[in-house]
Motif scaffolding. Structure first.
Motif, short mmCIF file in Angstrom:
data_model
loop_
_atom_site.label_atom_id
_atom_site.label_comp_id
_atom_site.label_asym_id
_atom_site.label_seq_id
_atom_site.Cartn_x
_atom_site.Cartn_y
_atom_site.Cartn_z
N MET A 94 47.39 -45.79 32.60
CA MET A 94 47.22 -44.46 33.19
C MET A 94 46.41 -43.61 32.20
N THR A 95 45.28 -43.06 32.65
CA THR A 95 44.49 -42.23 31.72
C THR A 95 45.21 -40.92 31.50
N LYS A 96 45.20 -40.48 30.24
CA LYS A 96 45.88 -39.23 29.89
C LYS A 96 45.04 -38.03 30.34
N PRO A 97 45.69 -36.95 30.77
CA PRO A 97 44.95 -35.77 31.22
C PRO A 97 44.40 -34.93 30.06
N ILE A 98 43.47 -34.05 30.41
CA ILE A 98 42.97 -33.03 29.49
C ILE A 98 43.79 -31.78 29.74
N TYR A 99 44.34 -31.20 28.68
CA TYR A 99 45.10 -29.95 28.80
C TYR A 99 44.15 -28.77 28.58
N VAL A 100 44.16 -27.82 29.53
CA VAL A 100 43.40 -26.57 29.39
C VAL A 100 44.42 -25.44 29.35
N LEU A 101 44.61 -24.87 28.15
CA LEU A 101 45.67 -23.90 27.93
C LEU A 101 45.10 -22.51 27.68
N ASN A 102 45.74 -21.52 28.27
CA ASN A 102 45.26 -20.14 28.21
C ASN A 102 46.36 -19.20 27.75
N GLY A 103 46.00 -18.29 26.87
CA GLY A 103 46.95 -17.36 26.28
C GLY A 103 47.11 -16.04 27.02
N PRO A 104 47.70 -15.07 26.32
CA PRO A 104 48.09 -13.82 26.95
C PRO A 104 46.97 -12.99 27.56
N ASN A 105 47.31 -12.32 28.64
CA ASN A 105 46.41 -11.41 29.36
C ASN A 105 45.32 -12.12 30.16
N LEU A 106 45.15 -13.40 30.01
CA LEU A 106 44.09 -14.09 30.77
C LEU A 106 44.44 -14.22 32.24
N THR A 107 45.66 -13.88 32.62
CA THR A 107 46.01 -13.80 34.05
C THR A 107 45.15 -12.74 34.72
#
Ligand code: DHK
Length: 148
Positions: free
Chosen positions: A1-14
């Motif tokens: 199973m190929t591992k995913p790429i994590y795209v993580l976003n911090g505060p206020n980016l909502t």
């Protein structure tokens, strides 16, 4: 199973698209997520955002055990969070640090990135389009030649 790429976003980016549009434009985070999925060319993307430091650390821990690479816009935590730095230090894969704005052109509080100490690469100042470029670059860094 190929591992995913994590795209993580911090505060206020909502609030991307509504917050400081003169700096970050009118593109929303949902649109950015679509761009990352397109740029991943079929590779699984885990796309997350939180205003809470502990949640971002939890997702970095998840990526340590099951992710191929991390694209991270830590937003304000970039300059304050040794905890996020310590979590990223445990990740063996490539890390692309991303900022929508050119942080080095902004106020001095945005000049000293803790994350850059462990990042493989840093992208800053390309606007929301930087997410698309960071994801495409990550495919190369993890050696994903599935479409080559
Ligand atoms: C976003 C933020 O929220 C700021 O705290 C950073 C970053 C810059 C960005 O440009 O993506 O300084």
């Amino acid at each position: 199973m190929t591992k995913p790429i994590y795209v993580l976003n911090g505060p206020n980016l909502t609030r991307l698209g509504k917050r400081e549009p003169h700096i970050s434009g009118h593109t929303t985070l949902a649109e950015v997520e679509d761009w990352c999925r397109e740029a991943a060319e079929g590779r699984e993307i885990v796309f997350r955002q939180s205003n809470a430091e502990h949640e971002i650390i939890g997702w970095i821990h998840e990526a340590i055990d099951g992710g191929a690479g991390i694209v991270i816009n830590p937003a304000a935590f970039t300059f304050t969070s040794i905890a996020i730095l310590d979590a990223l230090k445990q990740f063996d894969g490539p890390i692309v640090e991303l900022h929508i704005s050119n942080i080095h052109k902004r106020e001095a509080i945005y000049h000293n990135s803790l994350v850059s100490k462990v990042a493989t690469a840093v992208i800053a100042g390309l606007g929301p389009a930087g997410y698309r470029i960071a994801t495409a670059a990550m495919l190369g860094l993890i050696g994903d030649t599935s479409k080559a």
